[in-house]
Design a protein around this motif. Structure first.
Motif, PDB file in Angstrom:
ATOM      1  N   PRO A 185       4.416  -3.407   8.042  1.00  0.00           N
ATOM      2  CA  PRO A 185       5.407  -2.469   7.487  1.00  0.00           C
ATOM      3  C   PRO A 185       6.599  -3.221   6.883  1.00  0.00           C
ATOM      4  O   PRO A 185       7.151  -4.136   7.502  1.00  0.00           O
TER       5      PRO A 185
ATOM      6  N   ARG B  39       0.056  -2.572  -6.235  1.00  0.00           N
ATOM      7  CA  ARG B  39       0.350  -1.371  -5.444  1.00  0.00           C
ATOM      8  C   ARG B  39      -0.869  -0.867  -4.680  1.00  0.00           C
ATOM      9  O   ARG B  39      -0.929   0.303  -4.319  1.00  0.00           O
TER      10      ARG B  39
ATOM     11  N   SER C  84       9.443  -2.203   6.618  1.00  0.00           N
ATOM     12  CA  SER C  84      10.621  -1.937   7.438  1.00  0.00           C
ATOM     13  C   SER C  84      10.868  -3.057   8.461  1.00  0.00           C
ATOM     14  O   SER C  84      11.952  -3.152   9.021  1.00  0.00           O
TER      15      SER C  84
ATOM     16  N   TRP D 102      -1.668  -5.515   7.697  1.00  0.00           N
ATOM     17  CA  TRP D 102      -0.786  -4.738   6.830  1.00  0.00           C
ATOM     18  C   TRP D 102       0.512  -4.574   7.609  1.00  0.00           C
ATOM     19  O   TRP D 102       0.559  -3.878   8.610  1.00  0.00           O
TER      20      TRP D 102
ATOM     21  N   ASP E  83       0.828  -1.212   0.000  1.00  0.00           N
ATOM     22  CA  ASP E  83       0.000   0.000   0.000  1.00  0.00           C
ATOM     23  C   ASP E  83       0.864   1.264   0.000  1.00  0.00           C
ATOM     24  O   ASP E  83       2.097   1.195   0.012  1.00  0.00           O
ATOM     25  N   GLU E  84       0.206   2.416   0.006  1.00  0.00           N
ATOM     26  CA  GLU E  84       0.894   3.710  -0.056  1.00  0.00           C
ATOM     27  C   GLU E  84       1.673   4.021   1.221  1.00  0.00           C
ATOM     28  O   GLU E  84       2.506   4.922   1.247  1.00  0.00           O
ATOM     29  N   GLN E  85       1.442   3.253   2.287  1.00  0.00           N
ATOM     30  CA  GLN E  85       2.182   3.441   3.541  1.00  0.00           C
ATOM     31  C   GLN E  85       3.368   2.478   3.654  1.00  0.00           C
ATOM     32  O   GLN E  85       3.928   2.314   4.734  1.00  0.00           O
ATOM     33  N   ASP E  86       3.723   1.835   2.541  1.00  0.00           N
ATOM     34  CA  ASP E  86       4.859   0.916   2.483  1.00  0.00           C
ATOM     35  C   ASP E  86       4.664  -0.286   3.404  1.00  0.00           C
ATOM     36  O   ASP E  86       5.570  -0.700   4.120  1.00  0.00           O
ATOM     37  N   ARG E  87       3.459  -0.856   3.342  1.00  0.00           N
ATOM     38  CA  ARG E  87       3.118  -2.048   4.107  1.00  0.00           C
ATOM     39  C   ARG E  87       2.676  -3.142   3.135  1.00  0.00           C
ATOM     40  O   ARG E  87       2.108  -2.845   2.073  1.00  0.00           O
TER      41      ARG E  87
END
Length: 195
Positions: free
Chosen positions: A151, A130, A153, A149, A54-58
């Motif tokens: 992250p 995406r 990171s 979702w 997603d747009e939150q990088d998850r």
């Protein structure tokens, strides 16, 4: 390719066991040193995996239990590709059934790989989306897990803690992270379509 140094020769294979999930064969092979014998080969069905970011990088994943390894962990969504189905369509359908989130748009092929080529054929196709839209509760009651979702990171940390289940999840996430600067709208270094 059979002329390459270290190549094995295959003279045939007989089927020992066969069902929808797994086939076991005995291959008549000759090793590079000239020895010849019957070698067990396990054939698994093609798997299609959806990596939805997603747009939150998850990434969309399931926290679930896998009884063969007695392990809890995160897993990307996906499943077996039935005869006549295409991998991208299977990945999208399985994602929606297992999570209640439907991938948006057309999936981008990331990578196809064989996780255990020494004794197992098990082709895995990974597709990237995406984004996804929520369409309801999961409908696949066999693939039960907690939808999250996660992250991106956290991928390295989760891998170190052995909380990323299966090579499909691990390879997909690590490939995406390693190549994310070349993926997307640039058109450069795009992975090839699966065979």
């Amino acid at each position: 390719m059979s002329e390459e140094r270290g190549a094995w020769k295959t003279y045939g294979e007989r089927l020992v066991y066969d069902n929808r999930w797994v086939r076991l064969g005995l291959a008549d092979v000759e090793a590079p040193n000239g020895e010849r014998w019957e070698y067990h080969v396990v054939h698994l069905a093609r798997i299609a995996i959806a990596l939805i970011v997603d747009e939150q990088d998850r990434a969309l994943m399931l926290w679930r239990y896998r009884f063969p390894t007695q392990q809890w962990g995160y897993e990307l969504l996906g499943g077996l590709v039935d005869d006549g189905d295409d991998s991208a369509g299977t990945a999208a359908r399985e994602a929606a059934e297992e999570s209640g989130w439907e991938p948006v748009g057309e999936g981008q092929h990331l990578v196809t790989f064989e996780p255990l080529p020494g004794q197992v054929t098990a082709p895995v196709d990974v597709y990237l989306w995406r984004g996804a839209k929520h369409i309801g509760d999961p409908t696949d009651t066999e693939e039960v897990g907690q939808v999250e979702w996660v992250p991106l990171s956290r991928v390295t940390e989760l891998a170190q803690r052995q909380e990323l289940l299966g090579s499909g999840t691990l390879v997909a996430l690590l490939y995406f992270l390693a190549s994310r600067n070349t993926l997307g709208g640039t058109g450069q270094d795009q992975p090839a379509e699966p065979a």
